[in-house]
Scaffold this active site. Sequence first.
Site, PDB file in Angstrom:
ATOM      1  N   PRO A   1       0.837  -1.213   0.000  1.00 13.20           N
ATOM      2  CA  PRO A   1       0.000   0.000   0.000  1.00 13.20           C
ATOM      3  C   PRO A   1       0.867   1.256   0.000  1.00 13.20           C
ATOM      4  O   PRO A   1       1.905   1.300   0.648  1.00 13.20           O
ATOM      5  CB  PRO A   1      -0.786  -0.092   1.304  1.00 13.20           C
ATOM      6  CG  PRO A   1      -0.432  -1.368   1.938  1.00 13.20           C
ATOM      7  CD  PRO A   1       0.657  -2.021   1.191  1.00 13.20           C
ATOM      8  N   GLU A   2       0.447   2.241  -0.737  1.00 14.47           N
ATOM      9  CA  GLU A   2       1.165   3.512  -0.756  1.00 14.47           C
ATOM     10  C   GLU A   2       0.303   4.571  -0.066  1.00 14.47           C
ATOM     11  O   GLU A   2      -0.767   4.282   0.449  1.00 14.47           O
ATOM     12  CB  GLU A   2       1.499   3.902  -2.196  1.00 14.47           C
ATOM     13  CG  GLU A   2       2.482   2.917  -2.842  1.00 14.47           C
ATOM     14  CD  GLU A   2       3.074   3.445  -4.143  1.00 14.47           C
ATOM     15  OE1 GLU A   2       3.156   4.669  -4.300  1.00 14.47           O
ATOM     16  OE2 GLU A   2       3.432   2.622  -4.991  1.00 14.47           O
TER      17      GLU A   2
END
Length: 293
Positions: free
Chosen positions: A2-3
Amino acid sequence: MPELPEVETVRRGLQPVMEGAKILVAEARRPDLRFPFQPDFVARLKGQVVTGLGRRAKYLMADLASGDVLLMHLGMSGSFRVIKPDNEAAPGEFHYPRAKDSTHDHVLFRMSSGADIIFNDPRRFGYMKVIARSALDEEPLLRGLGPEPLGNEFDAAMLARSCAGKTTSLKAALLDQRVVAGLGNIYVCEALHRSHLSPRRIAATLSTKKGETTDHAKRLVGAIHTVLNDAIKAGGSSLRDHRQTSGELGYFQHSFKVYDREGEKCSTPRCGGTVKRFTQNGRSTFWCPKCQK
Ligand SMILES: [Zn+2]
């Protein structure tokens, strides 16, 4: 992994059930995730009211009435699930499939809002830590993090200054969390494509020899803002549309212009180029050699 936009989406999904609610039950169902849980992890959470849920880079930060902060990182494969008496929802959908195996449910918070919040993490690169708010500045996990890409202080001049004299590639510079915090491979590829800058370009070219900020830097910062804001907006609408845990919306894939699109036609108007992939610093870079210079 996840960013920033995914973490922000998770924050917005958890906010309504966490903020202002008391942690009635906290459970760590194994001794460790990426790191061992602190011996007093549960004791410092139980009975605490969450006064606010914020984010710094890819960390979720729950402020507790005690003056502690619960730091949460999703790692590679971590996700949260919110179970309420009447429904169940998973805030944020990621590029990777969400794990559904409950044997990987490692942490539970039962909130006075009526929600159970469950942290699931098959690969266990995620982590949680309780820190005194007064000690946040000295916290090794946070120390050295650069500016928030959507924060007020991050602008073209600042990015150009941080990259001055850097002989590394622009892509490597943007992935350096000291330069800007929270960007990862996907959104760096997307921002470089949108700003028509080559991932191989030398980072120092964001400023002139005299130290003036170039148009490249301005274009790049504008592109970083756009790709992140678009992704957060998409995440927000997925939260509203999300009605069940099994739904795989996969919205981020649809919004990628170059990431994971090797061999496809470049989406830049009138470019006519083809998206290529190569390995850079051990990771896949997707780009269009024709319009990214
Ligand atoms: Zn192109």
